[in-house]
Design an enzyme around this catalytic site. Structure first.
Site, PDB file in Angstrom:
ATOM      1  N   ALA A   1       0.833  -1.193   0.000  1.00  4.90           N
ATOM      2  CA  ALA A   1       0.000   0.000   0.000  1.00  4.90           C
ATOM      3  C   ALA A   1       0.875   1.254   0.000  1.00  4.90           C
ATOM      4  O   ALA A   1       1.844   1.347   0.759  1.00  4.90           O
ATOM      5  CB  ALA A   1      -0.916  -0.007   1.227  1.00  4.90           C
ATOM      6  N   ARG A   2       0.542   2.199  -0.887  1.00  8.27           N
ATOM      7  CA  ARG A   2       1.243   3.484  -0.987  1.00  8.27           C
ATOM      8  C   ARG A   2       2.739   3.317  -1.269  1.00  8.27           C
ATOM      9  O   ARG A   2       3.561   4.155  -0.902  1.00  8.27           O
ATOM     10  CB  ARG A   2       1.047   4.306   0.288  1.00  8.27           C
ATOM     11  CG  ARG A   2      -0.382   4.810   0.486  1.00  8.27           C
ATOM     12  CD  ARG A   2      -0.704   5.866  -0.579  1.00  8.27           C
ATOM     13  NE  ARG A   2      -1.974   6.523  -0.330  1.00  8.27           N
ATOM     14  CZ  ARG A   2      -3.111   6.217  -0.939  1.00  8.27           C
ATOM     15  NH1 ARG A   2      -3.136   5.224  -1.802  1.00  8.27           N
ATOM     16  NH2 ARG A   2      -4.215   6.888  -0.690  1.00  8.27           N
TER      17      ARG A   2
ATOM     18  N   HIS B   1      -5.960   9.347  -9.060  1.00 11.43           N
ATOM     19  CA  HIS B   1      -5.402   8.544 -10.147  1.00 11.43           C
ATOM     20  C   HIS B   1      -5.700   9.175 -11.505  1.00 11.43           C
ATOM     21  O   HIS B   1      -4.821   9.255 -12.374  1.00 11.43           O
ATOM     22  CB  HIS B   1      -5.966   7.114 -10.104  1.00 11.43           C
ATOM     23  CG  HIS B   1      -5.231   6.211  -9.170  1.00 11.43           C
ATOM     24  ND1 HIS B   1      -4.473   5.157  -9.607  1.00 11.43           N
ATOM     25  CD2 HIS B   1      -5.124   6.205  -7.818  1.00 11.43           C
ATOM     26  CE1 HIS B   1      -3.939   4.532  -8.568  1.00 11.43           C
ATOM     27  NE2 HIS B   1      -4.337   5.152  -7.467  1.00 11.43           N
TER      28      HIS B   1
ATOM     29  N   LYS C   1       3.513   1.804  -6.550  1.00  7.08           N
ATOM     30  CA  LYS C   1       3.397   0.833  -7.648  1.00  7.08           C
ATOM     31  C   LYS C   1       2.562   1.362  -8.803  1.00  7.08           C
ATOM     32  O   LYS C   1       2.881   1.128  -9.970  1.00  7.08           O
ATOM     33  CB  LYS C   1       2.847  -0.496  -7.130  1.00  7.08           C
ATOM     34  CG  LYS C   1       1.461  -0.446  -6.500  1.00  7.08           C
ATOM     35  CD  LYS C   1       1.070  -1.783  -5.922  1.00  7.08           C
ATOM     36  CE  LYS C   1      -0.345  -1.740  -5.338  1.00  7.08           C
ATOM     37  NZ  LYS C   1      -0.449  -0.779  -4.200  1.00  7.08           N
TER      38      LYS C   1
ATOM     39  N   ARG D   1      -3.668  12.220 -12.395  1.00 10.26           N
ATOM     40  CA  ARG D   1      -2.256  11.926 -12.615  1.00 10.26           C
ATOM     41  C   ARG D   1      -2.005  11.364 -14.012  1.00 10.26           C
ATOM     42  O   ARG D   1      -0.902  11.454 -14.534  1.00 10.26           O
ATOM     43  CB  ARG D   1      -1.807  10.916 -11.548  1.00 10.26           C
ATOM     44  CG  ARG D   1      -0.319  10.804 -11.337  1.00 10.26           C
ATOM     45  CD  ARG D   1      -0.052   9.962 -10.124  1.00 10.26           C
ATOM     46  NE  ARG D   1      -0.602   8.617 -10.245  1.00 10.26           N
ATOM     47  CZ  ARG D   1      -1.003   7.878  -9.212  1.00 10.26           C
ATOM     48  NH1 ARG D   1      -0.935   8.369  -7.993  1.00 10.26           N
ATOM     49  NH2 ARG D   1      -1.459   6.661  -9.385  1.00 10.26           N
TER      50      ARG D   1
ATOM     51  N   THR E   1     -10.200  -1.916 -12.032  1.00 11.89           N
ATOM     52  CA  THR E   1     -10.969  -3.081 -11.575  1.00 11.89           C
ATOM     53  C   THR E   1     -11.718  -2.817 -10.273  1.00 11.89           C
ATOM     54  O   THR E   1     -12.401  -3.702  -9.770  1.00 11.89           O
ATOM     55  CB  THR E   1     -10.033  -4.281 -11.368  1.00 11.89           C
ATOM     56  OG1 THR E   1      -9.032  -3.925 -10.396  1.00 11.89           O
ATOM     57  CG2 THR E   1      -9.351  -4.671 -12.673  1.00 11.89           C
TER      58      THR E   1
END
Length: 402
Positions: A233-234, A273, A237, A276, A256
């Site tokens: 997490a964070r 997201h 990736k 970005r 998904t």
């Protein structure tokens, strides 16, 4: 046509003077770079930088034969001293073409930021494109750029990967184009990390003073067709996965996780997201990945497999021990095998993201442990079908394969 890169760094050079950052501290030896300047066949100089004459001498070249000096980007600071014997620097108006006595033709390419790009055609017919720092050609969406392919492109790959994506979209950059990163700055650590990022974009960097033949075959690493990016997490990736496809056109982002109506925290994550990602990317919200992988089309970014697994486990009743024992486990194995087969067979470039959860504390519940185990199996199955597997820890990518 032959080019000598007198410098390959940002206008301030690399390392930047008096900059205390880690990237500048590591920019030593071949990773130290003067401001970008390109000498074409000894007769055309693209961008005049301080110390250009000394840089040419170190590269075994001379500026004595230079008949034209062209500037690509606005110059801030004190005027650059013009070495004795060099013509005064100039700039070609956008869209105009200049023909030199040496047989070179130079066309000025309009940019979407201050500066001018130059498309140079040599006496031998080879073509190269040189772009200023922080800029991309303007008007490519309207087809203004010729579809003729360049043999070599020199541009700010790290700072403007979308410029490379636009050139690829119109066919100006193809599989045989030698893409060289110039205007390199301290935003990316030099050495292995910058080489890894450039290779993922189908580009490379060379040391200052390198002389290259335009149109000659270069053994540049192929862009991995299938890549799995793992991380906690964070960990960064998703950023790593997105970065790998920024220089490619028409990417389809496959989310998904769904919209989860009413969950404001999730909505904020989705918004972050989206903001970005490049504006040219399309988005599909689905867990039906097998058909997408089977179609021809642009690159896919699938984020993420851990949410796909949650949906698959919901569908087979994996959270109910009785259902799990009475066919649920077999049904999930079948779904994972089908997905792995689709990844193996796909002809598309695909980057898949997944969580690595097996290194933390053991989940307190049986369902949590089941999910952890199944995600580990899923990651292993998909990794086996990918040319490159990357683990991201604290924002740093560690290549496990490829």
């Amino acid at each position: 046509m032959e080019v000598t890169l007198l410098g390959t760094g940002a206008p301030a050079g690399l390392p930047r003077p008096d900059c205390p950052c880690a990237a500048c501290a590591a920019s030593l030896g071949v990773d130290a770079r003067a401001a970008t300047a390109v000498l074409v066949d000894g007769s055309l100089l693209l961008d005049l930088t301080p110390g250009a004459a000394f840089a040419a001498a170190r590269a075994g070249r001379s500026l004595a034969g230079v008949r034209q000096v062209l500037l690509s980007h606005p110059h801030d600071g004190p005027p650059v001293e013009v070495p004795a014997g060099l013509p005064q620097p100039g700039r070609v108006p956008d869209g105009r073409e200049l023909t030199l006595l040496t047989g070179h033709r130079v066309r000025a390419v309009a940019m979407d930021a201050p500066g001018t790009g130059y498309a140079v055609t040599g006496p031998d017919g080879q073509r190269l494109l040189y772009l200023p720092p922080g800029g991309a050609p303007a008007g490519l969406e309207d087809g203004a750029e010729p579809a003729e392919r360049y043999a070599m492109v020199l541009l700010d790959v790290m700072g403007r990967p979308d410029a490379l994506a636009k050139l690829r979209a119109v066919g100006a950059v193809g599989p045989t184009t030698d893409v060289l990163a110039v205007h390199l700055d301290h935003d990316v650590p030099p050495g292995p990390e910058s080489r890894r990022r450039l290779a993922a974009a189908g580009a490379r960097a060379v040391p200052d003073g390198s002389t290259l033949a335009v149109g000659a075959y270069e053994d540049v690493p192929d862009v991995p067709r299938r890549t799995l990016v793992l991380g906690g997490a964070r960990s960064g990736k998703s950023v790593e996965a997105e970065r790998r496809l920024e220089s490619f056109p028409g990417v389809l982002y496959v989310a998904t996780g769904g919209s989860r109506g009413g969950d404001t925290e999730w909505a904020q994550r989705v918004l972050t997201h989206r903001e970005r990602r490049p504006g040219s990317w399309r988005t599909a919200e689905t867990c039906d990945l097998v058909p997408l992988l089977g179609l021809d089309g642009p690159a896919l970014l699938i984020d993420c497999l851990s949410l796909w697994l949650t949906d698959a486990m919901d569908a087979v009743g994996a959270w109910d021990d009785a259902v799990w024992a009475d066919g649920g486990e077999r049904a999930l194995r079948s779904r994972v095998a089908e997905l792995a087969s689709a990844v193996r067979a796909t002809r598309r470039t695909v980057v898949l993201v997944s969580n690595e959860v097996g290194s933390g504390i053991v989940p307190a519940t049986a369902s949590g442990r089941r999910y952890r185990d199944e995600l580990g199996r899923l990651n292993a199955a998909i990794a086996a079908e990918c040319e490159q597997v990357v683990l991201v820890v604290a924002g740093q990518a560690v290549v496990l394969r490829g």
